[in-house]
Scaffold this active site. Structure first.
Site, mmCIF file in Angstrom:
data_model
loop_
_atom_site.group_PDB
_atom_site.id
_atom_site.type_symbol
_atom_site.label_atom_id
_atom_site.label_comp_id
_atom_site.label_asym_id
_atom_site.label_seq_id
_atom_site.Cartn_x
_atom_site.Cartn_y
_atom_site.Cartn_z
ATOM 1 N NE ARG A 1 -3.814 0.374 1.865
ATOM 2 C CZ ARG A 1 -4.911 0.468 2.901
ATOM 3 N NH1 ARG A 1 -5.325 1.665 4.092
ATOM 4 N NH2 ARG A 1 -6.272 -0.084 1.854
ATOM 5 C CG HIS B 1 -8.891 0.015 -2.506
ATOM 6 N ND1 HIS B 1 -7.687 -1.395 -1.918
ATOM 7 C CD2 HIS B 1 -8.993 0.493 -1.157
ATOM 8 C CE1 HIS B 1 -7.874 -1.543 -1.203
ATOM 9 N NE2 HIS B 1 -8.406 -0.506 0.005
ATOM 10 C CD GLN C 1 -12.951 -1.872 0.346
ATOM 11 O OE1 GLN C 1 -12.170 -2.024 0.896
ATOM 12 N NE2 GLN C 1 -14.584 -2.512 0.320
ATOM 13 C CG ASP D 1 -13.738 6.590 -0.144
ATOM 14 O OD1 ASP D 1 -12.847 5.985 0.906
ATOM 15 O OD2 ASP D 1 -13.008 6.036 -0.920
ATOM 16 C CB CYS E 1 -14.545 1.562 0.584
ATOM 17 S SG CYS E 1 -13.669 2.690 0.803
ATOM 18 N NE ARG F 1 -10.201 -5.423 1.204
ATOM 19 C CZ ARG F 1 -9.726 -4.932 1.188
ATOM 20 N NH1 ARG F 1 -10.031 -3.607 2.145
ATOM 21 N NH2 ARG F 1 -7.956 -4.199 1.197
HETATM 22 N N1 CP Z 1 -11.167 -0.042 2.961
HETATM 23 C C1 CP Z 1 -9.551 0.271 3.545
HETATM 24 O O1 CP Z 1 -9.292 -0.618 2.747
HETATM 25 O O2 CP Z 1 -9.266 0.056 4.964
HETATM 26 P P1 CP Z 1 -8.531 0.265 5.851
HETATM 27 O O3 CP Z 1 -7.579 2.131 4.693
HETATM 28 O O4 CP Z 1 -8.648 0.112 6.972
HETATM 29 O O5 CP Z 1 -7.436 -0.932 5.205
HETATM 30 N N1 NVA Z 2 -9.999 6.991 -0.826
HETATM 31 C C1 NVA Z 2 -9.530 6.151 0.495
HETATM 32 C C2 NVA Z 2 -9.828 4.654 0.708
HETATM 33 C C3 NVA Z 2 -9.649 4.229 1.500
HETATM 34 C C4 NVA Z 2 -9.686 2.537 1.934
HETATM 35 C C5 NVA Z 2 -7.823 6.804 0.634
HETATM 36 O O1 NVA Z 2 -7.477 6.305 -0.156
HETATM 37 O O2 NVA Z 2 -7.330 6.964 2.239
#
Ligand code: CP
Ligand code: NVA
Length: 304
Positions: A100, A127, A130, A222, A261, A289
């Site tokens: 990530r 993502h 997700q 989101d 999400c 997930r």
């Molecule tokens: N939805 C999601 O990716 O959550 P986190 O940021 O907690 O991993």
């Molecule tokens: N758009 C959000 C998604 C979190 C799962 C971010 O990137 O923070």
């Protein structure tokens, strides 16, 4: 040959269904797949996470492997070591990498120079893990994906970009409503439209949330401020008409479901009332997930 999962379109439509069906089996019997026995999977996080980190750590363990959580800040990556060198070093120790980070091109470079599968656990652009869990949740609820309509209301961010591509891939009609100036990434729109030529998905971008939710089976949102962005009050003002609430849902299908999400900022992108009304769906999504990522890893690591 090793396989990466950087984008939802790294899987074919048939493979997405295969992953979903297998995830549903794994949900019944969490220790049935031991594909990762003897394998070490590095989980590199340059950003925060609750769901992704925990579901990958638990999932790798349940599949017989060793998860290694690596906080990016503690690595030489945060002192500018080349991604391509990091990829070549980690490929000598690990059997797979889940990452990530901010820039999508960094994940592409890691995958290019690494000789082990790389899984995108969120970038500023996409993502896909997700979306796999979300597609599983939709399939569980509706018994199909193709031909449904999903309306995404909010920021044209990594989730919006990935929904566009997933819609094009799966034949899911996707309508994205964002304020003017916050539309999704043009590259994702282009890929979605290209995929939609085959799948016949209807892909739509609008600045009108009422138009987007019309006839929607799924309404999705989101956060307005993503990780790495400033908590900008000006930006939030531009989003004030883009909240999912009971008033907006009146324009959707009668049997609409609402998805998120997570994490959620109630009172911003979704009202508390609507969040609680659809809490079952939203927490199923979060649970999925775990199952969908295990099914994905089983596919990617079977022959690696
Ligand atoms: N939805 C999601 O990716 O959550 P986190 O940021 O907690 O991993
Ligand atoms: N758009 C959000 C998604 C979190 C799962 C971010 O990137 O923070």
């Amino acid at each position: 040959m090793k396989r990466d999962f950087l984008n939802i379109s790294d899987l074919s439509k048939d493979e997405v269904y295969q992953v979903i069906e297998y995830a549903i089996k794994l949900k019944e019997d969490k220790f049935m797949d031991k594909t990762l026995t003897g394998k070490s999977i590095g989980l590199i996080f340059m950003k925060q996470s609750t769901r992704t980190r925990v579901s990958f750590e638990v999932g790798v363990y349940q599949m017989g492997g060793q998860p290694l959580y690596i906080s990016g800040i503690t690595t030489q990556l945060s002192r500018n070591e080349d991604i391509k060198d990091t990829a070549r070093v980690l490929s000598r120790y690990l059997d797979g990498i889940v990452i990530r980070t901010y820039s999508h091109s960094e994940v592409e470079e890691l995958a290019k120079y690494g000789s082990i599968p790389v899984i995108n656990a969120l970038t500023d652009y996409l993502h896909p893990c997700q979306i796999l869990a979300d597609l599983q949740t939709i399939y569980e609820r509706f018994g199909k994906i193709e031909g449904l309509k999903l309306a995404y209301i909010g920021d044209g961010n990594n989730m919006a970009n990935t929904w566009l591509i997933a819609g094009g891939l799966m034949g899911l009609n996707v309508s994205i409503a964002t304020p003017n100036g916050y539309e999704p990434n043009g590259k994702a729109v282009k890929e979605a439209l290209e995929l939609a030529k085959d799948s016949k998905a209807n892909i739509e971008i609008t600045n009108n949330p009422i138009e987007a939710v019309k006839d929607a089976d799924i309404v999705y949102t989101d956060v307005w401020i993503s990780m790495g962005q400033d908590n900008n009050e000006e930006k939030k003002k531009a989003f004030k008409d883009f909240q999912i609430n009971e008033k907006l849902l009146k324009f959707a299908n009668k049997n609409v479901i609402v998805m998120h999400c997570l994490p959620a900022h109630k009172g911003e992108e979704i009202s508390e009332e609507t969040f609680e009304r659809f809490a079952d769906v939203i927490f199923d999504e979060a649970e999925n997930r775990l199952h969908s990522q295990k099914a994905l890893m089983s596919l990617l690591f079977k022959n690696s």
